[in-house]
Write a protein that holds these residues in place. Structure first.
Motif, PDB file in Angstrom:
ATOM      1  N   GLU A 183      12.193 -26.001 -21.286  1.00 18.89           N
ATOM      2  CA  GLU A 183      13.309 -25.225 -20.762  1.00 18.89           C
ATOM      3  C   GLU A 183      13.647 -24.018 -21.624  1.00 18.89           C
ATOM      4  OE1 GLU A 183      15.316 -25.921 -17.743  1.00 18.89           O
ATOM      5  OE2 GLU A 183      13.312 -26.759 -17.513  1.00 18.89           O
ATOM      6  N   GLY A 184      12.919 -23.844 -22.714  1.00 16.12           N
ATOM      7  CA  GLY A 184      13.154 -22.694 -23.586  1.00 16.12           C
ATOM      8  C   GLY A 184      14.246 -22.904 -24.613  1.00 16.12           C
ATOM      9  N   TYR A 231       8.775 -27.379  -9.674  1.00 11.02           N
ATOM     10  CA  TYR A 231       9.809 -28.154 -10.341  1.00 11.02           C
ATOM     11  C   TYR A 231       9.610 -29.653 -10.172  1.00 11.02           C
ATOM     12  CZ  TYR A 231      11.930 -23.534 -10.326  1.00 11.02           C
ATOM     13  OH  TYR A 231      12.157 -22.196 -10.493  1.00 11.02           O
ATOM     14  N   LYS A 251       4.857 -27.050 -23.399  1.00 16.12           N
ATOM     15  CA  LYS A 251       4.031 -25.998 -22.798  1.00 16.12           C
ATOM     16  C   LYS A 251       3.663 -26.328 -21.357  1.00 16.12           C
ATOM     17  CE  LYS A 251       2.053 -24.500 -27.201  1.00 16.12           C
ATOM     18  NZ  LYS A 251       0.839 -24.457 -28.058  1.00 16.12           N
ATOM     19  N   ARG A 307       6.769 -25.892 -19.215  1.00 12.60           N
ATOM     20  CA  ARG A 307       7.089 -24.471 -19.058  1.00 12.60           C
ATOM     21  C   ARG A 307       6.150 -23.810 -18.058  1.00 12.60           C
ATOM     22  NH1 ARG A 307       7.727 -21.323 -24.540  1.00 12.60           N
ATOM     23  NH2 ARG A 307       9.218 -23.033 -24.735  1.00 12.60           N
ATOM     24  N   SER A 308       4.871 -24.188 -18.102  1.00 12.88           N
ATOM     25  CA  SER A 308       3.902 -23.635 -17.151  1.00 12.88           C
ATOM     26  C   SER A 308       4.283 -23.992 -15.718  1.00 12.88           C
ATOM     27  CB  SER A 308       2.503 -24.163 -17.475  1.00 12.88           C
ATOM     28  OG  SER A 308       1.570 -23.767 -16.494  1.00 12.88           O
ATOM     29  N   ARG A 309       4.681 -25.218 -15.487  1.00  8.41           N
ATOM     30  CA  ARG A 309       5.079 -25.628 -14.131  1.00  8.41           C
ATOM     31  C   ARG A 309       6.389 -24.991 -13.708  1.00  8.41           C
ATOM     32  NH1 ARG A 309       1.453 -28.531 -16.007  1.00  8.41           N
ATOM     33  NH2 ARG A 309       0.175 -30.027 -14.834  1.00  8.41           N
ATOM     34  N   ARG A 310       7.289 -24.820 -14.648  1.00  6.30           N
ATOM     35  CA  ARG A 310       8.553 -24.151 -14.322  1.00  6.30           C
ATOM     36  C   ARG A 310       8.315 -22.706 -13.918  1.00  6.30           C
ATOM     37  NH1 ARG A 310      12.405 -22.406 -19.092  1.00  6.30           N
ATOM     38  NH2 ARG A 310      10.685 -20.928 -19.163  1.00  6.30           N
ATOM     39  N   ASN A 311       7.447 -22.000 -14.664  1.00 10.71           N
ATOM     40  CA  ASN A 311       7.164 -20.597 -14.344  1.00 10.71           C
ATOM     41  C   ASN A 311       6.483 -20.442 -12.988  1.00 10.71           C
ATOM     42  OD1 ASN A 311       8.249 -19.853 -16.814  1.00 10.71           O
ATOM     43  ND2 ASN A 311       6.262 -19.824 -17.855  1.00 10.71           N
ATOM     44  N   LYS A 312       5.739 -21.472 -12.571  1.00 10.84           N
ATOM     45  CA  LYS A 312       5.073 -21.434 -11.268  1.00 10.84           C
ATOM     46  C   LYS A 312       5.960 -21.948 -10.140  1.00 10.84           C
ATOM     47  CE  LYS A 312       0.504 -22.169 -13.316  1.00 10.84           C
ATOM     48  NZ  LYS A 312      -0.649 -23.106 -13.426  1.00 10.84           N
TER      49      LYS A 312
END
Length: 531
Positions: A142-143, A73, A62, A65-70
């Motif tokens: 990464e989903g 990287y 989680k 994923r939060s950092r990836r969406n923002k």
């Protein structure tokens, strides 16, 4: 929960079922004593892992994923690296501690000396599991959640395959040691050592598999070159990770604690010869109840996802109906499972462990309602955790643990119930947890339970199924092998149970539509012209 997360959660329950099936195999091969030696080592590992790795993959996924969406990287890459370093170090320390203290823990705390070698052999699993959990957390971020199912199934298949191999190799050595020392328990002990070696090898292969997949999908490192932001400090990332998962760690610790306390109290107060009784309790009784409850839990996970989807869409009535459906399914399947295990206990024991004593039958007969309590507790707990109610869940589990300890000490010390005290204490503690979590869940949904539909009618159907199982048990026990009697009773009693429920209109159409296996029930009802 989205569809991928629902499948991942179901895969975790299936992995738990495979773990318990492996324990049943250990019971069959090594006997009750060997199962007790192995299970004590596993319980020590589970207790340490609940703190070291409890909810590690979920929480890390989680956060990544939060950092990836923002678009952060570099922060995601730094957190992944920090988590790997931190938990690798903790895994090494935990494994060393477990290895060095194996003797005192097994001989002085639990008074089961034959578990010492198994504890030493199984100790590297803390380090190996920490590494695989961090890698799985990366894939969650990464989903890619399907790897959980693959890794979980691979782990158990490899454990069984290598377990059979090393059991065959070490059993002969154990027999020689037993003959030399005139002590039969060494044969069982070395059989458990074989499965401990298998667990380590299986985890190594899982790590190798995940590492190969990770090597081919390192998109995060490529995207980090386009990120101009500075990365977070390592200690900050570790602090965020632990701050996000400490409540889940405590919940898992409290859930595992009764297992360790139970073997501690029983083995210290009993003679060494009573170790086999604990093998029957943990290896047969808890495994059978756990397999049934995990199967029910897996079937209700999609309903929880649909319930929260309805809440997000502000469809309160639909969400309440779905929530009630999940409770209904837990009780319907749980009642049938409890009745079947209680009535067909003799045949179950003949298949699992023919040398089981009358005590094992008493456990199944008097404690099979644990299936209902475990299934409902798991359903309510999962619902509340998704709603963010971690502290209430923690409190309910803690109260259940205290009830467990009180009942165990009373029944063991005053009632002289022996190993059955753990059965009674477990049922009482799980019942209290079930009631508390159920009250919190219904309060969260602002609704009341429909006792007639959800509980009373399924109890009536369970009585019919129980009578049929009893009839088959007495008619075919001397004619058919135990496994055929089980299958025949399961088929006839199961169909009769559902026919009774359909005759009494126990299920609404919308419940059958969302219930796993609902189409099969609808087909059965239409064939018998009950729908």
């Amino acid at each position: 929960m989205n569809r991928a997360e629902v499948r991942r959660r179901q895969a975790e329950e299936i992995s738990n079922i495979l773990t318990l099936l492996t324990i049943l195999v250990i019971v069959r091969l090594t006997g009750h004593n060997g199962a007790a030696y192995m299970i004590v080592a596993l319980e020590v590992f589970w207790l340490l892992w609940s703190i070291l790795g409890g909810s590690l993959s979920d929480t890390l996924g989680k956060l990544l994923r939060s950092r990836r969406n923002k678009g952060q990287y570099k922060n995601g890459q730094q957190m992944r690296r920090s988590a790997m370093i931190c938990h690798a170090v903790l895994g090494i320390l935990g494994s060393l501690t477990m290895f060095l203290l194996a003797g005192p823990v097994a001989e002085e705390i639990f008074r089961i000396p034959c578990s010492t070698l198994i504890l030493m052999v199984i100790s590297p699993i803390l380090l190996l599991r920490s590494i695989s959990a961090v890698i799985l957390g990366y894939f969650y971020g990464e989903g890619t959640e399907s790897l959980t199912a693959v890794a979980g199934v691979m782990r158990q298949i490899f454990t069984l395959a290598f377990g059979f191999l090393f059991y065959g190799i070490l059993k002969g050595y154990g027999e020689k040691v037993s003959a030399l020392l005139q002590e039969e328990n060494y044969t069982s002990m070395y059989g458990g050592v074989g499965f401990a070696i298998a667990m380590n090898l299986a985890e190594l292969l899982v790590i190798f598999f995940l590492g190969m997949v990770y090597k081919g999908s390192r998109r995060l490192d490529k995207r980090s070159r386009q990120d101009n932001l500075s990365a977070e400090p390592m200690l900050y990332g570790i602090g965020v990770l632990w701050a996000s998962r400490w409540q889940q760690c405590i919940i898992k610790f409290l859930e595992t604690l009764p297992l360790v306390l139970g073997v501690f109290l029983f083995c210290r107060a009993s003679e060494l010869e009573a170790v086999g009784d604990y093998g029957m309790y943990a290896g047969i009784y808890l495994s059978v109840c756990g397999i049934a409850s995990f199967g029910i839990s897996a079937s209700t996970i999609p309903i929880i996802g649909k319930t929260y989807a309805g809440i997000r869409r502000e469809e309160s009535k639909a969400a309440r109906n779905l929530f009630q459906t999940g409770v209904h399914i837990c009780l319907v399947h749980g009642i049938f499972g409890a009745v079947f295990v209680a009535v067909m206990g003799t045949q179950l024991l003949a298949v699992i462990s023919p040398e089981s004593s009358e005590t094992a039958l008493q456990m199944l007969l008097g404690g099979s309602t644990m299936i209902i309590f475990m299934a409902l507790s798991s359903y309510f707990k999962r619902f509340l955790l998704i709603a963010g109610k971690k502290m209430p869940v923690m409190g309910a589990v803690g109260i259940g643990d205290m009830i467990y300890m009180i009942i165990v000490m009373i029944t063991f010390g005053i009632g002289k119930a022996g190993i059955l005290s753990l059965v009674y204490g477990g049922m009482a503690g799980m019942f209290v947890i079930c009631i508390l979590l159920g009250m919190l869940s219904y309060r969260q949904m602002r609704m009341r339970i429909d006792w007639l539909q959800v509980l009373v009618i399924p109890l009536g159907g369970g009585g019919v199924a129980g009578l049929l199982c009893m009839l088959f048990s007495r008619l075919f026990a001397l004619v058919l092998p135990p496994y055929l009697t089980l299958l025949l009773a399961l088929a006839v009693a199961g169909v009769s149970y559902w026919v009774v429920l359909l005759l009494l209109r126990n299920f609404r159409d919308q419940e059958l539509d969302v219930m796993p296996g609902g189409r099969l029930v609808i087909a059965l009802g239409r064939t018998l012209r009950l729908i």
